[in-house]
Design an enzyme around this catalytic site. Structure first.
Site, mmCIF file in Angstrom:
data_model
loop_
_atom_site.group_PDB
_atom_site.id
_atom_site.type_symbol
_atom_site.label_atom_id
_atom_site.label_comp_id
_atom_site.label_asym_id
_atom_site.label_seq_id
_atom_site.Cartn_x
_atom_site.Cartn_y
_atom_site.Cartn_z
ATOM 1 N N SER A 189 -11.200 -66.879 32.628
ATOM 2 C CA SER A 189 -9.817 -66.734 31.818
ATOM 3 C C SER A 189 -9.322 -65.213 31.755
ATOM 4 O O SER A 189 -8.193 -65.034 31.164
ATOM 5 C CB SER A 189 -10.281 -67.251 30.475
ATOM 6 O OG SER A 189 -11.134 -66.343 29.796
ATOM 7 N N LYS A 231 -12.183 -62.068 24.685
ATOM 8 C CA LYS A 231 -10.580 -62.336 24.899
ATOM 9 C C LYS A 231 -10.012 -60.915 24.025
ATOM 10 O O LYS A 231 -10.445 -60.139 23.635
ATOM 11 C CB LYS A 231 -10.567 -63.474 23.813
ATOM 12 C CG LYS A 231 -10.972 -64.822 24.364
ATOM 13 C CD LYS A 231 -10.267 -65.376 25.505
ATOM 14 C CE LYS A 231 -10.659 -66.788 26.068
ATOM 15 N NZ LYS A 231 -11.769 -66.646 26.494
#
Length: 235
Positions: A156, A194
């Site tokens: 991701s 993230k």
């Protein structure tokens, strides 16, 4: 000119297709070349395709086709490990005498604990046990404070240059600025890597891959455990 790893992969694909009629899987290629993750195989396949040695066929499993082979591979007794580039001499002025080598400064390195794996994808359970240690250049460690390392699992964060199997170096801290890449503990039991964004009383954890959605939580459900300060990649 191909690198040794590119030659090894092309030779392995050739041998497997000659023996079984189908190319090997990415897992088989990873094991054959002793790579830590399939992302390294993806890079090698892309390099071979860009140089015109193989072609990927759409909508088919294991869809690889060898278009040509380098001249070195067509010689009897070829093995990738014995290949080495040659310098072709031409008409050129003689080279100046070599200059004295400059002294090499020693590189200060520290060993950091690798605290398991961190998800760059769907969050996984937080891991706080040391699996092994990794040597990190001292210049990579930003400022004072404790640092630790994590192995990345998932894709991701690929558009931020973070691939599956990379080792990320984290500075331990409980606060972050918008745009920082952080280790976030979600709802007390899920850890993820993230980009941090605060929007009022809400915190958004953004992926660097359009295939993943941004996840938004009330700020009390997200605890910052550290900020990314470095990355180590093994080819």
């Amino acid at each position: 000119m191909l690198t040794r790893k590119q030659l090894e992969l092309l030779d392995f694909i050739k041998q497997r297709m000659e023996a079984e009629g189908v190319p090997p899987s990415f897992d088989e290629m990873k094991e054959a070349l002793d790579l830590r993750s399939k992302s390294g195989i993806h890079r090698l396949i892309t390099a071979l395709e860009e140089r015109g040695f193989i072609r990927r066929l759409a909508h088919r499993a294991r869809a690889l086709e060898i278009i040509k082979l380098p001249e070195a591979m067509e010689k009897p007794g070829f093995t990738p490990g014995t290949f080495s580039p040659r310098v072709i001499e031409g008409d050129r002025p003689s080279a100046p005498p070599p200059r004295a080598a400059l002294p090499v400064e020693p590189v200060h390195a520290l060993e950091l604990p690798v605290m398991g794996r961190i998800a760059a994808g769907v969050p996984i359970e937080a891991i706080s046990e040391v699996s092994h240690h990794v040597a990190v250049p001292g210049a990579m460690l930003s400022g004072r404070g404790n640092h630790y390392a994590l192995e990345v699992k998932g894709d991701s964060m690929i558009e931020a240059g973070i691939n599956d199997g990379d080792i990320v170096v984290i500075r331990e801290q409980s606060t972050a600025n918008n745009g920082d890449i952080v280790v976030a503990l979600v709802e007390g039991h899920e850890a993820t890597l993230k980009t941090f964004r605060r929007k009022g009383s809400m915190i958004a954890l953004e992926a660097a891959n359009p295939a993943y959605e941004t996840r938004v939580f009330p700020d009390h459900q997200v605890k910052v455990q550290g900020r990314l300060v470095g990355l180590i990649r093994t080819y």
